[in-house]
Enzyme design. Structure first.
Site, PDB file in Angstrom:
ATOM      1  CD  GLU A 155      25.930  52.791  28.985  1.00  0.00           C
ATOM      2  OE1 GLU A 155      26.540  53.327  29.932  1.00  0.00           O
ATOM      3  OE2 GLU A 155      25.333  51.720  29.079  1.00  0.00           O
ATOM      4  CG  ASP A 203      24.873  45.825  26.843  1.00  0.00           C
ATOM      5  OD1 ASP A 203      24.229  45.149  27.667  1.00  0.00           O
ATOM      6  OD2 ASP A 203      25.718  46.667  27.179  1.00  0.00           O
ATOM      7  CD  GLU A 216      25.591  50.574  36.191  1.00  0.00           C
ATOM      8  OE1 GLU A 216      25.891  49.831  35.229  1.00  0.00           O
ATOM      9  OE2 GLU A 216      25.161  51.732  36.044  1.00  0.00           O
ATOM     10  CD  GLU A 222      25.211  41.621  33.917  1.00  0.00           C
ATOM     11  OE1 GLU A 222      25.845  41.473  32.854  1.00  0.00           O
ATOM     12  OE2 GLU A 222      24.550  42.646  34.169  1.00  0.00           O
TER      13      GLU A 222
END
Ligand SMILES: Cc1ncc(CNC=O)c(N)n1
Length: 267
Positions: free
Chosen positions: A134, A93, A186, A256
């Site tokens: 992040e 990620d 998101e 995803e």
């Protein structure tokens, strides 16, 4: 409301999933557009009130659930997670988020050129700004788990997803289509991780911070702002643009699912 898919569910098996989903969803899509002219009144009303995004989430609920209630997420929530899986996800990620930055930059450019509302820019810019924090968080978290990020190579599913992001950076891809994708990317994380910190979840304490990063209310509000922008654009979109945006939403959800699948180390 949500169908739970067990960790051993063959539905989410890597082989054949993409094909099956693509095949069924294409059929559904064909049905929607074939019946446009004899669209029922309630459907029209629903489309106006609920917004296209909500309608599509209902229409593609199996795919949406596959993305937001993946066995990886359920294993965090019920504390059965294998830490090696978590580390794989974290490292992959980090690479994804680095590729996500130029994608968001490209959305800002489209908002500036194509948006009919000046407020869009601030929403997207806010999202962009939090990516700096992040990335720092990923570095700290990786160090805590003993992961050397400089040695991590992207796996195939990650490469595929980053390739999709790159295709969306093309100036020819409409603002409406990229905003739909942006919101979906998101929203999947928000819905997934919020599920891990809901009441009754047994998420291990060392994973709570990760879950709160995307599962928190502020990130939820930000996702709603993105959804509103997408819906506003979809309401004005041509049939052709609507079709492209719906296919894009399905593609994001499929990517995803494949991304979560990587954590199981079988891709
Ligand atoms: C694969 C994936 N999808 C969505 C997000 C959430 N966006 C930014 O952090 C993410 N980090 N990774």
């Amino acid at each position: 409301m949500f169908i739970r898919l067990g960790p051993s569910s063959s539905f989410l098996g890597v082989h054949g999933l993409g094909f099956w989903l693509k095949a069924t969803c294409r059929v559904e899509l064909a049905l929607l557009y074939k019946t446009k002219s004899d669209c029922k009144k309630e459907e029209v009303r629903e489309r106006m009130e609920a917004g296209m995004s909500e309608l599509w989430m209902k229409k593609h609920r199996l795919l949406y659930q596959a993305a937001t209630r993946h066995p990886f997420i359920l294993s965090i929530r019920d504390a059965t997670i294998n830490i090696a899986s978590f580390k794989t996800w974290l490292a992959q990620d980090y690479l994804f988020v680095r590729a996500f930055v130029p994608f968001v930059a490209s959305v800002i450019i489209k908002a500036w050129k194509e948006s009919d509302e000046s407020g869009d820019m601030e929403v997207i810019l806010g999202g962009m700004a939090s990516l700096e924090d992040e990335i720092s968080w990923f570095k700290r978290e990786a160090a805590n788990w003993g992961i050397s990020l400089s040695e991590v190579l992207p796996q195939q599913a990650n490469k595929n997803y980053c390739r999709l992001l790159e295709s969306l950076m093309n100036p020819d891809v409409e603002y409406t289509v990229v905003m739909t994708a942006f919101w979906a990317i998101e929203a999947v994380y928000q819905e997934s991780f919020a599920h891990c910190i809901e009441e009754g979840s047994k998420t291990p304490p060392e994973l709570k911070e990760t879950c709160a990063r995307w599962g928190n209310q502020a990130f939820g509000n930000y996702c709603q702002s993105l959804q509103k922008i997408a819906d506003r654009r979809l309401q004005k979109a041509s049939d052709e643009e609507l079709k492209k945006a719906e296919v894009m939403l399905m593609s994001v959800l499929e990517h995803e699912v494949e991304f979560w699948n990587m954590s199981r180390g079988n891709v």
